[in-house]
Design a protein around this motif. Structure first.
Motif, mmCIF file in Angstrom:
data_model
loop_
_atom_site.group_PDB
_atom_site.id
_atom_site.type_symbol
_atom_site.label_atom_id
_atom_site.label_comp_id
_atom_site.label_asym_id
_atom_site.label_seq_id
_atom_site.Cartn_x
_atom_site.Cartn_y
_atom_site.Cartn_z
ATOM 1 N N ASN A 81 -0.819 4.676 -1.127
ATOM 2 C CA ASN A 81 -1.974 4.961 -0.235
ATOM 3 C C ASN A 81 -1.390 4.803 1.097
ATOM 4 O OD1 ASN A 81 -4.343 4.414 1.182
ATOM 5 N ND2 ASN A 81 -5.163 3.105 -0.381
ATOM 6 N N LYS A 82 -1.100 5.827 1.604
ATOM 7 C CA LYS A 82 -0.346 6.223 3.045
ATOM 8 C C LYS A 82 -1.503 5.446 4.187
ATOM 9 C CE LYS A 82 3.052 9.106 1.446
ATOM 10 N NZ LYS A 82 3.571 10.205 1.577
ATOM 11 N N ASN A 83 -2.699 5.899 3.916
ATOM 12 C CA ASN A 83 -3.658 5.652 5.076
ATOM 13 C C ASN A 83 -3.949 3.949 5.014
ATOM 14 O OD1 ASN A 83 -3.771 8.346 5.848
ATOM 15 N ND2 ASN A 83 -5.629 8.672 4.456
ATOM 16 N N GLN A 84 -4.162 3.445 4.002
ATOM 17 C CA GLN A 84 -4.252 2.236 3.851
ATOM 18 C C GLN A 84 -2.795 1.324 4.582
ATOM 19 O OE1 GLN A 84 -4.733 0.009 0.272
ATOM 20 N NE2 GLN A 84 -6.071 -1.302 1.094
ATOM 21 N N ALA A 85 -1.520 1.975 4.146
ATOM 22 C CA ALA A 85 -0.693 1.331 4.793
ATOM 23 C C ALA A 85 -0.554 1.579 6.377
ATOM 24 C CB ALA A 85 0.744 2.216 4.247
ATOM 25 N N ILE A 86 -0.652 2.589 6.806
ATOM 26 C CA ILE A 86 -0.861 2.885 8.324
ATOM 27 C C ILE A 86 -1.795 1.718 8.793
ATOM 28 C CG2 ILE A 86 -1.458 4.461 10.172
ATOM 29 C CD1 ILE A 86 -0.311 6.595 8.545
ATOM 30 N N SER A 87 -2.918 1.710 8.392
ATOM 31 C CA SER A 87 -3.889 0.763 8.728
ATOM 32 C C SER A 87 -3.519 -0.752 8.691
ATOM 33 C CB SER A 87 -5.342 0.645 7.968
ATOM 34 O OG SER A 87 -6.194 -0.227 8.465
ATOM 35 N N TYR A 88 -2.936 -1.368 7.647
ATOM 36 C CA TYR A 88 -2.329 -2.666 7.940
ATOM 37 C C TYR A 88 -1.041 -2.672 8.847
ATOM 38 C CZ TYR A 88 -4.465 -4.152 3.523
ATOM 39 O OH TYR A 88 -5.529 -4.551 2.618
ATOM 40 N N TYR A 89 -0.037 -1.576 8.943
ATOM 41 C CA TYR A 89 1.018 -1.889 9.876
ATOM 42 C C TYR A 89 0.329 -1.689 11.173
ATOM 43 C CZ TYR A 89 4.675 -0.632 6.379
ATOM 44 O OH TYR A 89 5.483 -0.516 5.325
ATOM 45 N N LEU A 90 -0.680 -0.930 11.708
ATOM 46 C CA LEU A 90 -1.389 -1.040 13.034
ATOM 47 C C LEU A 90 -1.816 -2.396 13.307
ATOM 48 C CD1 LEU A 90 -2.933 2.527 12.927
ATOM 49 C CD2 LEU A 90 -0.638 1.561 14.345
ATOM 50 N N LYS A 91 -2.482 -3.257 12.269
ATOM 51 C CA LYS A 91 -2.986 -4.347 12.363
ATOM 52 C C LYS A 91 -1.933 -5.367 12.791
ATOM 53 C CE LYS A 91 -7.259 -3.764 9.526
ATOM 54 N NZ LYS A 91 -7.963 -4.460 8.588
ATOM 55 N N ALA A 92 -0.799 -5.065 12.096
ATOM 56 C CA ALA A 92 0.558 -5.969 12.254
ATOM 57 C C ALA A 92 1.089 -5.786 13.636
ATOM 58 C CB ALA A 92 1.574 -5.769 11.080
ATOM 59 N N LYS A 93 0.997 -4.462 14.180
ATOM 60 C CA LYS A 93 1.766 -4.194 15.266
ATOM 61 C C LYS A 93 1.004 -4.843 16.437
ATOM 62 C CE LYS A 93 2.130 -0.221 18.129
ATOM 63 N NZ LYS A 93 1.663 1.054 18.501
ATOM 64 N N GLU A 94 -0.253 -4.684 16.378
ATOM 65 C CA GLU A 94 -1.199 -5.341 17.371
ATOM 66 C C GLU A 94 -0.963 -6.834 17.627
ATOM 67 O OE1 GLU A 94 -4.060 -7.360 19.385
ATOM 68 O OE2 GLU A 94 -4.215 -7.270 17.379
ATOM 69 N N ILE A 102 9.290 0.953 12.547
ATOM 70 C CA ILE A 102 9.901 1.776 11.804
ATOM 71 C C ILE A 102 9.136 2.039 10.476
ATOM 72 C CG2 ILE A 102 12.074 1.897 9.914
ATOM 73 C CD1 ILE A 102 13.450 0.063 12.608
ATOM 74 N N GLY A 103 8.346 1.105 9.797
ATOM 75 C CA GLY A 103 7.510 1.627 8.834
ATOM 76 C C GLY A 103 6.557 2.467 9.311
ATOM 77 N N LEU A 104 5.930 2.460 10.509
ATOM 78 C CA LEU A 104 5.061 3.486 10.773
ATOM 79 C C LEU A 104 5.691 4.922 10.922
ATOM 80 C CD1 LEU A 104 2.970 1.452 13.351
ATOM 81 C CD2 LEU A 104 2.110 2.695 11.372
ATOM 82 N N ALA A 105 6.796 4.764 11.555
ATOM 83 C CA ALA A 105 7.539 5.929 11.883
ATOM 84 C C ALA A 105 7.804 6.970 10.494
ATOM 85 C CB ALA A 105 8.612 5.795 12.757
ATOM 86 N N LEU A 106 8.386 6.143 9.533
ATOM 87 C CA LEU A 106 8.469 6.618 8.189
ATOM 88 C C LEU A 106 7.348 7.157 7.582
ATOM 89 C CD1 LEU A 106 11.216 4.214 6.962
ATOM 90 C CD2 LEU A 106 11.648 6.491 7.737
ATOM 91 N N LEU A 107 6.135 6.646 7.719
ATOM 92 C CA LEU A 107 5.060 7.144 7.149
ATOM 93 C C LEU A 107 4.390 8.200 7.862
ATOM 94 C CD1 LEU A 107 2.775 3.923 6.462
ATOM 95 C CD2 LEU A 107 3.648 5.524 4.833
ATOM 96 N N ALA A 157 0.720 -1.236 -0.024
ATOM 97 C CA ALA A 157 -0.084 -0.133 -0.068
ATOM 98 C C ALA A 157 0.713 1.260 0.085
ATOM 99 C CB ALA A 157 -0.865 -0.004 1.180
ATOM 100 N N LYS A 158 1.920 1.316 0.697
ATOM 101 C CA LYS A 158 2.794 2.321 0.783
ATOM 102 C C LYS A 158 3.311 2.521 -0.637
ATOM 103 C CE LYS A 158 7.118 4.215 2.725
ATOM 104 N NZ LYS A 158 8.172 3.841 3.697
ATOM 105 N N LEU A 159 3.970 1.614 -1.192
ATOM 106 C CA LEU A 159 4.605 1.982 -2.578
ATOM 107 C C LEU A 159 3.519 2.146 -3.720
ATOM 108 C CD1 LEU A 159 7.467 -0.721 -2.589
ATOM 109 C CD2 LEU A 159 7.534 1.581 -2.303
ATOM 110 N N LYS A 160 2.114 1.847 -3.282
ATOM 111 C CA LYS A 160 1.250 2.059 -4.263
ATOM 112 C C LYS A 160 0.891 3.785 -4.178
ATOM 113 C CE LYS A 160 -2.015 -0.875 -5.041
ATOM 114 N NZ LYS A 160 -3.052 -1.786 -5.172
#
Length: 195
Positions: free
Chosen positions: A138-151, A167-172, A133-136
């Motif tokens: 879509n930053k909001n979607q990327a953040i959503s996926y990262y937060l699901k992974a983080k949990e 780190i991915g979240l911090a960069l976004l 999602a980040k490379l496409k």
């Protein structure tokens, strides 16, 4: 037996970065299992071959190996390995820049991992989908996926993977000019690693 010894030697060679010898040992393992008519073990060996080929950046060969692995995984209904092979194929497509195919295969991996409650696989799929999602763009979607992974990573104490997600979240968040959230996420991996 001999097949297990050859396989373990392949693993050791791979961890040492000696991919040529690793492939030789994995091929010996396949030959041994073929002689023993133990095709149920082919899937994990083909998967290991694919991972070595990925490390050698032989992406087409790796895809072929993962497809071979998937044939045997499906034949013997090895659900965790099916999810893993889909995830590995997604990684190859991602590395080739084919984000639609990467996303398709990662969603297949996610579905299988959810069906069998494989938390490590679910978190890995969410992280990979976040990268896609980040490379496409879509930053909001990327953040959503990262937060699901983080949990999932926090709950299961997958600290190495959690550090990568943070780190991915911090960069976004930095890209979105939210410096406070960026600093929170970039500093946490170090603290969490000390627990």
């Amino acid at each position: 037996g001999f097949g297990n010894v050859a396989y373990q030697k392949g693993v050791v060679y791979s961890l040492q970065g000696d991919y040529e010898n690793s492939l030789k040992e994995y091929e010996r393992t396949l030959h041994w299992y073929e002689l023993k008519q133990d095709t149920a073990s082919f899937g994990f060996v083909w998967n290991s071959i694919g991972l070595v080929q990925k490390n050698l950046m032989q992406y087409e060969k790796a895809l072929h190996s993962f497809e071979q692995a998937q044939y045997y995984n499906l034949k013997f209904n090895k659900m965790a390995d099916i999810g893993g092979a889909y995830g590995n194929m997604a990684t190859i497509y991602f590395l080739q820049g084919n984000y639609p195919k990467a996303e398709n295969f990662q969603n297949k991996a996610l579905k299988i991992n959810q069906e069998i409650n494989n938390n490590w696989g679910i978190a890995g799929s969410y992280f990979s989908l976040g990268n896609i999602a980040k490379l496409k763009g879509n930053k909001n979607q990327a953040i959503s996926y990262y937060l699901k992974a983080k949990e999932i990573q926090v709950r299961n104490k997958y600290f190495k993977e959690l550090a990568e997600t943070k780190i991915g979240l911090a960069l976004l968040y930095r890209e979105a000019n939210d410096i406070d959230l960026s600093l929170i996420h970039i500093s946490e991996p170090t603290r969490l690693g000390m627990i």
